[in-house]
Motif scaffolding. Structure first.
Motif, PDB file in Angstrom:
ATOM      1  N   ILE A 189      15.142 -21.656  29.709  1.00 47.44           N
ATOM      2  CA  ILE A 189      13.711 -21.984  29.728  1.00 47.44           C
ATOM      3  C   ILE A 189      13.555 -23.430  29.251  1.00 47.44           C
ATOM      4  N   PRO A 190      12.945 -24.303  30.074  1.00 49.53           N
ATOM      5  CA  PRO A 190      12.852 -25.715  29.697  1.00 49.53           C
ATOM      6  C   PRO A 190      12.112 -25.886  28.376  1.00 49.53           C
ATOM      7  N   PHE A 191      12.656 -26.782  27.534  1.00 51.17           N
ATOM      8  CA  PHE A 191      12.036 -27.047  26.231  1.00 51.17           C
ATOM      9  C   PHE A 191      10.851 -27.983  26.395  1.00 51.17           C
ATOM     10  N   THR A 192      11.003 -28.926  27.310  1.00 46.21           N
ATOM     11  CA  THR A 192       9.925 -29.890  27.528  1.00 46.21           C
ATOM     12  C   THR A 192       8.908 -29.307  28.494  1.00 46.21           C
ATOM     13  N   GLY A 193       7.685 -29.713  28.304  1.00 49.32           N
ATOM     14  CA  GLY A 193       6.624 -29.264  29.188  1.00 49.32           C
ATOM     15  C   GLY A 193       6.093 -27.912  28.794  1.00 49.32           C
ATOM     16  N   LYS A 194       5.079 -27.493  29.487  1.00 50.44           N
ATOM     17  CA  LYS A 194       4.415 -26.246  29.165  1.00 50.44           C
ATOM     18  C   LYS A 194       5.161 -25.087  29.833  1.00 50.44           C
ATOM     19  N   PRO A 195       5.530 -24.048  29.081  1.00 57.49           N
ATOM     20  CA  PRO A 195       6.238 -22.925  29.704  1.00 57.49           C
ATOM     21  C   PRO A 195       5.364 -22.239  30.762  1.00 57.49           C
ATOM     22  N   ASP A 196       6.083 -21.678  31.730  1.00 56.97           N
ATOM     23  CA  ASP A 196       5.362 -20.951  32.788  1.00 56.97           C
ATOM     24  C   ASP A 196       4.610 -19.780  32.164  1.00 56.97           C
ATOM     25  N   PRO A 197       3.367 -19.514  32.562  1.00 57.16           N
ATOM     26  CA  PRO A 197       2.599 -18.397  31.999  1.00 57.16           C
ATOM     27  C   PRO A 197       3.317 -17.070  32.111  1.00 57.16           C
ATOM     28  N   GLU A 198       4.091 -16.876  33.171  1.00 62.44           N
ATOM     29  CA  GLU A 198       4.803 -15.593  33.339  1.00 62.44           C
ATOM     30  C   GLU A 198       5.846 -15.431  32.234  1.00 62.44           C
ATOM     31  N   ILE A 199       6.455 -16.556  31.814  1.00 61.00           N
ATOM     32  CA  ILE A 199       7.449 -16.486  30.740  1.00 61.00           C
ATOM     33  C   ILE A 199       6.764 -16.144  29.422  1.00 61.00           C
ATOM     34  N   ARG A 200       5.604 -16.730  29.214  1.00 66.31           N
ATOM     35  CA  ARG A 200       4.888 -16.470  27.964  1.00 66.31           C
ATOM     36  C   ARG A 200       4.449 -15.013  27.867  1.00 66.31           C
ATOM     37  N   ARG A 201       4.307 -14.361  29.041  1.00 70.77           N
ATOM     38  CA  ARG A 201       3.860 -12.956  29.022  1.00 70.77           C
ATOM     39  C   ARG A 201       5.023 -11.981  28.774  1.00 70.77           C
ATOM     40  N   LEU A 202       6.247 -12.461  28.767  1.00 72.47           N
ATOM     41  CA  LEU A 202       7.383 -11.554  28.582  1.00 72.47           C
ATOM     42  C   LEU A 202       7.333 -10.928  27.177  1.00 72.47           C
ATOM     43  N   PRO A 203       7.752  -9.679  27.038  1.00 70.09           N
ATOM     44  CA  PRO A 203       7.691  -8.990  25.722  1.00 70.09           C
ATOM     45  C   PRO A 203       8.851  -9.415  24.810  1.00 70.09           C
ATOM     46  N   ALA A 204       8.899 -10.681  24.476  1.00 72.35           N
ATOM     47  CA  ALA A 204      10.009 -11.192  23.659  1.00 72.35           C
ATOM     48  C   ALA A 204       9.865 -10.722  22.215  1.00 72.35           C
ATOM     49  N   THR A 205      11.004 -10.335  21.611  1.00 75.20           N
ATOM     50  CA  THR A 205      11.000  -9.966  20.195  1.00 75.20           C
ATOM     51  C   THR A 205      11.258 -11.200  19.333  1.00 75.20           C
ATOM     52  N   HIS A 206      12.068 -12.120  19.859  1.00 73.12           N
ATOM     53  CA  HIS A 206      12.313 -13.373  19.159  1.00 73.12           C
ATOM     54  C   HIS A 206      12.413 -14.485  20.178  1.00 73.12           C
ATOM     55  N   THR A 207      11.972 -15.695  19.730  1.00 77.35           N
ATOM     56  CA  THR A 207      12.118 -16.873  20.572  1.00 77.35           C
ATOM     57  C   THR A 207      12.822 -17.944  19.743  1.00 77.35           C
TER      58      THR A 207
END
Lengths: 243, 207
Positions: free
Chosen positions: A43-61
């Motif tokens: 997942i690219p560090f620079t720029g705004k993350p894709d909204p679909e990635i932000r919706r993933l049920p991540a336990t840790h980032t």
């Protein structure tokens, strides 16, 4: 010590595996499974993350630096090193399987063939008349007017004459479409379904179906037609008279 | 092959053989031929428009003998003009509609015979004789570009013969035979509004 972050890494519960489907088409993402943890990286560090990635049920980032150290997003201190895992691209990991088709529902409603007045003038190809009128005409008709015609006679002393030009005698004229004979001045409603009707009612295209204006029809075998000639017409009349 | 068998093969198969020598027809042979011709007539009138003329056995038999002898003369080339005159006798009875139709039962093959004789010289006595006969029997000689010299008035006066004559003119595209007003009128009536379809290159002759 300065961090040199190159990408973002997420941890997801392994049973949320299917949620990656939403980001399957995003470029550069890799995933790996480690026990009950699903790792996602790339997942690219620079720029705004894709909204679909932000919706993933991540336990840790985590933020991953060049030495594979994992930093919590809100900390400058690494908490772990990313393990060497068997990374796969998402299209490789998430194979597409076509859904199993359900049994299509059967359409029970039947279409009732309907005829409607035609909008355009049509060339006629057949004439339904009486055997008497046909015989009277043929008695003295020029041979060249009989030669292009064929005819079929019924037990009701009706005669269906086909060909062009049709004889100048009284009767009902018909238009020929895909071996369907429609009354002159009518066409199917909706227009343009003649070939569908023919495919359904006369799939072999061997016989002729003659319709009346109400949409009912009658089948006339192609073998019932004979070449028009004075002798053939006279013989037909004689046979009908003798029963 | 005797005369009756000759007629049967001619009508049914369109192929004939003839005796290689000139012999007189026996009375029995002639009688048998009339029976064959009568059957042929009974079948043929089924395709005639309206009421066909009655069967004229004399004319039918004369034409049968004529065609038989003509085929013999076409095959036996050693026979000369004298034999042609002796064997191809003209019809010597009054001509009626029945005569024309009776003779036509066999004379309708005259154009085919003339076509077969094309290998012969145009000045060949047999060819000239056949052409002269074709002129005298116009009902049986459409489509070979030979003008009619007699018999047209009888054809025109009989509706059945006239329609058949017109049918043959149209079938053979014989514009030359439309030079008689009643015939031309009948041709135009037969074509009706479909002349361009039924006879695309038909041009009215100047009368």
């Amino acid at each position: 010590m300065t961090r040199n972050i190159k990408e973002i890494v997420m941890q997801l519960p392994a049973d949320k595996y299917a949620t990656l489907g939403a980001v399957r088409c995003l470029p550069g993402l890799l995933a790996a499974v480690d026990d009950d943890v699903l790792w996602l990286r790339g997942i690219p560090f620079t720029g705004k993350p894709d909204p679909e990635i932000r919706r993933l049920p991540a336990t840790h980032t985590f933020l991953l630096d060049e030495t594979n150290l994992l930093f919590p997003t809100d900390s400058l201190t690494p908490v772990a090193t990313l393990k060497s895992l068997h990374w796969k691209s998402l299209p490789e990991l998430l194979q597409i399987v076509l859904p199993v088709s359900a049994m299509p529902a059967e359409i029970t409603a039947k279409y009732q063939v309907q005829l409607a007045p035609a909008e355009k003038q049509q060339t006629t190809h057949a004439l339904l008349t009486t055997l008497t009128a046909w015989c009277n005409y043929a008695e003295t008709a020029p041979l060249i007017r009989l030669q292009p015609l064929t005819f079929a006679a019924s037990d009701k002393n009706e005669v269906l004459i086909m060909g062009q030009p049709l004889p100048p005698i009284p009767g009902k004229e018909y238009v020929l479409q895909h071996k369907l004979l429609l009354p002159a001045g009518y066409e199917f409603n909706p227009a343009g379904i003649a070939f569908l009707v023919a495919a359904k009612l006369n799939p072999q295209q061997e016989d002729y179906l003659i319709f009346d204006a109400t949409g009912t029809w009658e089948c006339i075998p192609a073998t019932a037609f004979v070449k028009a000639g004075r002798s053939a017409i006279r013989l037909t009349k004689r046979e009908r008279e003798n029963g | 092959m005797n005369l009756s068998a000759f007629i049967t093969h001619l009508v049914r198969e369109g192929q004939v053989t003839v005796a290689s020598n000139i012999h007189l027809f026996s009375p029995q042979e002639l009688q048998n031929t009339i029976v064959v011709l009568q059957e042929y007539y009974d079948n043929d009138i089924q395709d005639m428009p309206g009421t066909a003329p009655a069967f004229d056995s004399n004319a039918a038999l004369w034409a049968a003998r004529y065609i038989y002898r003509a085929v013999q003369l076409a095959m036996l080339r050693q026979l000369g003009e004298e034999e042609i005159t002796t064997l191809l006798l003209p019809y010597d009875q009054p001509v009626t509609a029945a005569t024309i139709y009776g003779a036509d039962l066999c004379l309708r093959y005259l154009p085919d015979l003339l076509s077969l004789s094309k290998g012969l010289s145009p000045e060949d006595p047999l060819v000239k004789h056949l052409q002269e006969t074709a002129k005298q029997w116009p009902f049986s000689s459409t489509g070979i570009n030979i003008p009619a010299t007699q018999g047209i008035d009888i054809i025109v006066s009989n509706p059945s013969l006239l329609q058949t004559y017109v049918d043959r003119i149209i079938a053979t595209r014989d514009t030359g035979r439309c030079n008689v007003q009643p015939v031309l009128a009948a041709v135009k009536a037969s074509l009706g509004n479909y002349a361009e379809v039924l006879w695309p290159d038909f041009k009215l002759p100047e009368l």
